[in-house]
Design a protein around this motif. Structure first.
Motif, PDB file in Angstrom:
ATOM      1  N   ALA A 615       0.634  -1.416   0.030  1.00  0.00           N
ATOM      2  CA  ALA A 615      -0.039   0.161   0.209  1.00  0.00           C
ATOM      3  C   ALA A 615       0.664   1.343  -0.171  1.00  0.00           C
ATOM      4  N   TYR A 616       0.525   2.223  -0.384  1.00  0.00           N
ATOM      5  CA  TYR A 616       0.957   3.490  -0.588  1.00  0.00           C
ATOM      6  C   TYR A 616      -0.517   4.594  -0.123  1.00  0.00           C
ATOM      7  N   VAL A 617       0.709   5.633   0.725  1.00  0.00           N
ATOM      8  CA  VAL A 617      -0.206   6.386   2.195  1.00  0.00           C
ATOM      9  C   VAL A 617       0.598   7.835   1.126  1.00  0.00           C
ATOM     10  N   VAL A 618      -0.642   8.428   0.577  1.00  0.00           N
ATOM     11  CA  VAL A 618      -0.097   9.659  -0.345  1.00  0.00           C
ATOM     12  C   VAL A 618      -0.265  11.092   0.477  1.00  0.00           C
ATOM     13  N   CYS A 619       0.450  11.673   0.980  1.00  0.00           N
ATOM     14  CA  CYS A 619       0.354  13.152   2.010  1.00  0.00           C
ATOM     15  C   CYS A 619       0.803  14.154   1.037  1.00  0.00           C
ATOM     16  N   PRO A 620       0.079  15.895   1.361  1.00  0.00           N
ATOM     17  CA  PRO A 620       0.139  16.797   0.720  1.00  0.00           C
ATOM     18  C   PRO A 620       1.461  17.500   1.035  1.00  0.00           C
ATOM     19  N   SER A 621       1.786  17.225   2.232  1.00  0.00           N
ATOM     20  CA  SER A 621       3.386  18.383   2.891  1.00  0.00           C
ATOM     21  C   SER A 621       4.228  17.103   3.502  1.00  0.00           C
ATOM     22  N   GLU A 623       5.947  17.447   6.381  1.00  0.00           N
ATOM     23  CA  GLU A 623       5.782  17.665   7.529  1.00  0.00           C
ATOM     24  C   GLU A 623       5.376  19.231   8.118  1.00  0.00           C
ATOM     25  N   ASP A 624       4.980  18.689   9.666  1.00  0.00           N
ATOM     26  CA  ASP A 624       3.492  20.066   9.977  1.00  0.00           C
ATOM     27  C   ASP A 624       4.138  20.922   9.716  1.00  0.00           C
ATOM     28  N   SER A 625       2.763  21.758  10.161  1.00  0.00           N
ATOM     29  CA  SER A 625       3.257  23.138   9.482  1.00  0.00           C
ATOM     30  C   SER A 625       2.463  24.278  10.500  1.00  0.00           C
ATOM     31  N   GLU A 626       2.499  25.466  11.095  1.00  0.00           N
ATOM     32  CA  GLU A 626       1.490  26.451  11.821  1.00  0.00           C
ATOM     33  C   GLU A 626       0.549  26.924  10.772  1.00  0.00           C
ATOM     34  N   GLU A 627       1.170  26.915   9.686  1.00  0.00           N
ATOM     35  CA  GLU A 627      -0.203  27.438   9.069  1.00  0.00           C
ATOM     36  C   GLU A 627      -1.518  27.387   8.340  1.00  0.00           C
ATOM     37  N   ASN A 628      -1.131  26.324   8.545  1.00  0.00           N
ATOM     38  CA  ASN A 628      -2.060  24.182   8.055  1.00  0.00           C
ATOM     39  C   ASN A 628      -2.450  23.659   8.743  1.00  0.00           C
ATOM     40  N   LEU A 630      -2.917  20.333   7.345  1.00  0.00           N
ATOM     41  CA  LEU A 630      -2.280  19.265   7.179  1.00  0.00           C
ATOM     42  C   LEU A 630      -1.907  17.616   7.919  1.00  0.00           C
ATOM     43  N   ARG A 631      -2.409  16.761   7.166  1.00  0.00           N
ATOM     44  CA  ARG A 631      -1.832  15.523   7.870  1.00  0.00           C
ATOM     45  C   ARG A 631      -0.461  15.953   7.540  1.00  0.00           C
ATOM     46  N   SER A 632       0.850  15.527   7.718  1.00  0.00           N
ATOM     47  CA  SER A 632       1.820  15.334   6.784  1.00  0.00           C
ATOM     48  C   SER A 632       2.203  13.867   6.950  1.00  0.00           C
ATOM     49  N   ALA A 633       3.488  13.855   6.050  1.00  0.00           N
ATOM     50  CA  ALA A 633       4.251  12.586   5.545  1.00  0.00           C
ATOM     51  C   ALA A 633       4.838  11.366   7.488  1.00  0.00           C
ATOM     52  N   GLU A 634       5.747  12.836   7.365  1.00  0.00           N
ATOM     53  CA  GLU A 634       6.436  12.658   8.821  1.00  0.00           C
ATOM     54  C   GLU A 634       5.605  12.239   9.962  1.00  0.00           C
ATOM     55  N   GLN A 635       4.411  12.331   9.815  1.00  0.00           N
ATOM     56  CA  GLN A 635       3.879  12.533  10.852  1.00  0.00           C
ATOM     57  C   GLN A 635       2.655  11.470  10.649  1.00  0.00           C
ATOM     58  N   ALA A 670      10.808  -4.614  -3.193  1.00  0.00           N
ATOM     59  CA  ALA A 670      11.498  -6.185  -2.951  1.00  0.00           C
ATOM     60  C   ALA A 670      10.541  -6.702  -1.632  1.00  0.00           C
ATOM     61  N   GLY A 671       9.546  -5.562  -0.917  1.00  0.00           N
ATOM     62  CA  GLY A 671       8.028  -6.361  -0.470  1.00  0.00           C
ATOM     63  C   GLY A 671       8.897  -5.903   0.825  1.00  0.00           C
ATOM     64  N   THR A 672      10.177  -5.676   1.399  1.00  0.00           N
ATOM     65  CA  THR A 672      10.962  -5.639   2.915  1.00  0.00           C
ATOM     66  C   THR A 672       9.920  -5.007   3.943  1.00  0.00           C
ATOM     67  N   THR A 673       9.822  -3.642   3.264  1.00  0.00           N
ATOM     68  CA  THR A 673       8.034  -3.092   3.131  1.00  0.00           C
ATOM     69  C   THR A 673       7.626  -2.500   2.572  1.00  0.00           C
ATOM     70  N   ARG A 674       5.770  -3.435   3.284  1.00  0.00           N
ATOM     71  CA  ARG A 674       4.795  -3.370   3.114  1.00  0.00           C
ATOM     72  C   ARG A 674       3.812  -1.852   2.746  1.00  0.00           C
ATOM     73  N   VAL A 675       4.059  -1.044   3.159  1.00  0.00           N
ATOM     74  CA  VAL A 675       3.651   0.833   3.494  1.00  0.00           C
ATOM     75  C   VAL A 675       4.471   1.015   3.074  1.00  0.00           C
ATOM     76  N   LEU A 676       4.137   2.028   1.314  1.00  0.00           N
ATOM     77  CA  LEU A 676       4.865   3.381   2.094  1.00  0.00           C
ATOM     78  C   LEU A 676       4.298   4.442   2.046  1.00  0.00           C
ATOM     79  N   VAL A 677       5.140   5.639   2.286  1.00  0.00           N
ATOM     80  CA  VAL A 677       4.348   6.741   3.485  1.00  0.00           C
ATOM     81  C   VAL A 677       4.550   7.985   2.143  1.00  0.00           C
ATOM     82  N   SER A 678       4.376   8.790   1.461  1.00  0.00           N
ATOM     83  CA  SER A 678       5.040   9.366   0.301  1.00  0.00           C
ATOM     84  C   SER A 678       4.268  10.983   0.787  1.00  0.00           C
TER      85      SER A 678
END
Length: 831
Positions: A615-621, A623-628, A630-635, A670-678
């Protein structure tokens, strides 16, 4: 008495402009015959043209002949002018007095030409003067302007207002309305300021209305969150100020944030300023100072501004001058009514249309000129002894679709001609463009040539290289990866191998454009995801062909482009479409979830993992920001690393080092990680067959075409797959995008809807990425204007393909500056 035939030259011009040139054929025949009878020297050539015209059976043939005759007329006129000058200078057969007069005339003509050339050079010098030549622009302000891309006076002239504020009425403090931009005046009651922790210094100035007996005192706070040094010292108690800005309410008090201010002298009334242009906010440059700089630059540059569209054409099309349009937009009239002011703020005035027409015209002129130039350029006809299609298919391990075979035949035919191929390949996500590109590359390598394959990001270039290298090795093709972040020793080794011809296929990013890179025999350039590059970058790579031979060019996009945009972006290319999906591909099921239902989406993702998928999980930013919020990739990575620890979770975004990005992708492949947050770095070209779920956070933040691209990352192995859109769509437009995604997987319908809903600047998910940098034109609104501009450019090129006539010199000069100056036709981003 027979009627005399009409003059030939106007008839030729009418034929080029007419909707149906066939209707003018009889008149044109009469004009040609009359010209042949009256011109013994050219009668034979004219008689041949009469025969050609008599044989013409369609409008295109008539228009083509008319264009050729006009070009011949231009050439004859140039020769005649030169002959007249030579005759004037040749006084051997004339009397001394006549010769002296003629020489004086020649000198006068030359002097006039020199003066004209100097006059034409003067505006360029004025326009290209640095901003620091303006009074009041010191090193600090100059640096702030340059950081915004404003380097010259011309840059300032082309910096148009973002809005027009009605400051014709001064509103008393007691009558201010919250949420409306207004002009008011008051007396300084007090001023205070201070730093907020380690943050910037803020300032708060309180204005109050003149006190009246029995009346409640009205006050207004003026607030600066980043107060420049010395600001508070200007607001001494008792001083009167005129201020303007949007009135807000904060904790029960009225305030204006970052207002425009003007100190009033004793007894001076606050005069309304009329309709006032508001320019883009530039950090470090006060708005009033910026407006003053624009006015000063405007005064220097505008009187001698080049008009790229010839005066006769302006009159024919009913256009005003460029200078008049710019003057009106920088100095709007005071007498605008509410409806007219709304039109100005919506950029729907004739002046905005005039600027839009100009940039459409310049872009189309550049594309038509490129076609003319290509007609005079030769390419190497690549005819391998044996077609490699069967061998490539065997190495790929699957049969080509009928659409792929059709497109491969078109490309193969182009490659075997000695005129350079210029072809656009459009194909929806998963339609097999890479296989077609590989076949084109194999065709060239089999003929002993080199191929450059350019991708917009390092991740995609590496992905292409991994998939291509296997097939290339099986075919005996020598492939290399060219990236900007490589070690110097590796770059040197690769450069030498390319120059020596020991590398057949170079796969890389815009690093392929670097000046130090040379090819031994570059004959084919392939550009993947063309929408992520500027037109100029594409042309620059094509120009890497050595000697007098130009490389063939194949540009590809998985983002279907509406026909209107195809004309604007790729008017110099032929088009092929892959309209069939390979066997075994099934479209993902798309479901939408509001933010409150996010847990349901995560549960669906988990079921996909339990079924053996990825699975991919795609985020719009990133890292976290005070301006919005939005759910960040790092979070999200931190959250999912706990929830899906048993499956392995990876993180991929653009700020990671090249090694970290490569490691994250290799682990996921390679399938070593099955979830990629990006982030959207995985938008195009990434091919992981086991991936069966993609979850997109804050889907309302993405364009339709970009969502479609992201959705195409799953289901590539033929299994059932799902695209989960988690959103908080508040506007009807964003809700409409989500509905379209759930209703269709047709990429062309999605592209048309995105163009309709959000316009061309957002078609690919972020503003102006690789699109023509239209400052004024809106392809959604101005499609008819684009068509007229295209016809006008075609008419100019038909008459004068090299832009040598005096009336076309301004257009030629503008095009020469188009890729680098303030009037550049194309804005480029490298992705």
């Amino acid at each position: 008495m027979s009627q005399s035939p009409p003059p030939l030259l106007p008839l030729l011009q009418q034929c080029l402009q007419a909707a149906d040139p066939l209707a003018l054929r009889s008149e044109l025949l009469a004009g040609l015959r009359a010209a042949a009878e009256g011109s013994p020297e050219g009668s034979a050539a004219l008689q041949r043209n009469v025969a050609v015209l008599e044989a013409a059976v369609d409008a295109a043939a008539v228009k083509l002949l008319a264009a050729r005759l006009l070009r011949e007329h231009v050439q004859r006129r140039a020769v005649a002018t030169s002959a007249e000058a030579d005759a004037a200078a040749d006084a051997d057969t004339r009397s001394a007095a006549e010769a002296k007069v003629d020489r004086r005339r020649v000198r006068a003509a030359r002097s006039q030409s020199k003066a004209l050339a100097e006059h034409r050079a003067a505006p360029a010098r004025a326009a290209e003067q640095p901003v620091e030549t303006l009074g009041g622009v010191g090193p600090s302000l100059g640096q702030s302007l340059r950081a915004r891309g404003l380097h010259t006076l011309s840059d300032l002239v082309w910096l148009l207002p973002v809005a027009y504020d009605d400051e014709r009425v001064v509103t008393p403090l007691s009558q201010l309305v919250v949420g409306v931009r207004q002009v008011t005046e008051g007396i300084v009651f007090g001023a205070r300021g201070g730093a907020r922790g380690r943050g910037p210094r803020m300032a708060d100035v309180v204005l109050e209305a003149p006190r009246e007996a029995g009346a409640e005192v009205a006050t207004l706070h003026l607030v600066w969150f980043r107060a420049p040094p010395g600001l508070l010292a200007r607001f001494t108690p008792g001083a009167r100020y005129r201020v303007s800005g949007v009135v807000e309410e904060f904790r029960g008090r009225k305030q204006i944030t970052h207002p425009q201010t003007q100190r009033l002298e004793a007894g001076e009334a606050a005069q309304a300023r009329g309709v006032v242009p508001r320019y883009p906010s530039i950090p470090g440059v006060p708005p009033a100072r910026l407006a003053g700089f624009v006015r000063a630059a405007f005064g220097r540059v505008l009187p001698t501004l080049d008009e790229a569209i010839p005066a006769a054409m302006q009159a024919q099309l009913g256009l005003g001058t460029l200078a008049a349009a710019l003057r009106a937009l920088h100095e709007p009239p005071r007498g605008l009514d509410d409806e007219e002011l709304h039109a100005w703020n919506e950029a729907r005035t004739p002046h905005h249309a005039r600027l839009a027409f100009e940039e459409f015209f310049l872009l189309e002129l550049a594309l038509f000129r490129r076609r003319v130039e290509d007609q005079g350029v030769r390419a190497e006809a690549l005819a391998p002894k044996a077609q490699p299609i069967a061998r490539v298919q065997q190495a790929l391990g699957f049969e080509l679709t009928a659409a792929q075979r059709r497109v491969v035949a078109e490309i193969s035919g182009d490659l075997q001609r000695d005129s350079p191929m210029r072809r656009l390949l459009q194909g929806d996500v998963g339609s097999g463009k890479t296989a077609v590109a590989l076949l084109a590359a194999a065709h060239c390598v089999a003929a002993g040539a080199q191929v450059a394959f350019m991708a917009p990001t390092e991740v995609l270039a590496e992905q292409h290289f991994r998939s291509i290298a296997k097939v290339a090795q099986a075919l005996g093709m020598r492939a290399a990866l060219v990236l900007g972040a490589e070690r110097a020793s590796h770059r040197r080794k690769t450069r030498k191998a390319l120059e020596a011809g020991s590398i057949d296929l170079a796969v890389g990013t815009h690093a392929l454009l670097s000046e130090g890179l040379r090819f031994a025999r570059l004959r084919l350039v392939i550009v993947d995801e063309q929408h992520r590059f500027g037109v100029g970058q594409r042309l620059r790579l094509v120009d890497k062909g050595e000697g007098k031979l130009a490389p063939h060019l194949l540009v590809m996009t998985a983002t279907p482009i509406p026909r209107t945009l195809t004309l604007a972006l790729h008017g110099d290319l032929e088009s092929s479409v892959l309209d069939e999906m390979p066997a075994g591909r099934s479209a993902p099921v798309t479901r939408a979830y509001v933010q409150a239902e996010r847990e349901r989406a995560l549960a669906q993702l988990e079921r996909g993992l339990e079924a053996g998928g990825q699975a991919y999980v795609v985020c719009p930013s990133i890292e976290d920001s005070e301006e919005n919020e939005l759910r960040s990739a790092e979070q999200t990575f931190a959250e999912l690393s706990e929830r899906f620890a048993s499956y392995g979770v990876g993180l991929l975004h653009g700020r990671l080092s090249a090694e970290a990005k490569q490691a994250a992708m290799e682990s996921f492949v390679a399938g070593t990680t099955r979830v990629l947050v990006s982030t959207t770095i995985i938008e195009v070209g990434i091919d992981v067959p086991r991936a069966n779920v993609i979850l997109i956070e804050h889907a309302e933040r993405f364009g339709l075409a970009q969502l479609h691209q992201l959705r195409g990352r799953v289901g590539r192995g033929g299994q059932l797959s799902a695209c989960l859109l988690v959103h908080e769509a508040a506007s009807e437009e964003s809700r409409a995008r989500i509905r379209v995604m759930c209703e269709t997987t047709d990429g062309f319908r999605i592209a048309e809807e995105d163009l309709r809903l959000r316009g061309p600047g957002e078609l690919f998910g972020h503003r102006q990425s690789g699109l023509p940098g239209f400052r004024f034109g809106d392809l959604r609104r101005d499609a008819p204007l684009l068509a007229r501009a295209r016809e006008a450019a075609q008419q100019v090129i038909a008459i004068d393909p090299d832009l040598q006539l005096p009336e076309h010199q301004a257009a030629r000069h503008t095009l020469q500056q188009a890729h680098t100056g303030s009037r550049r036709v194309v804005k480029e981003e490298a992705g």
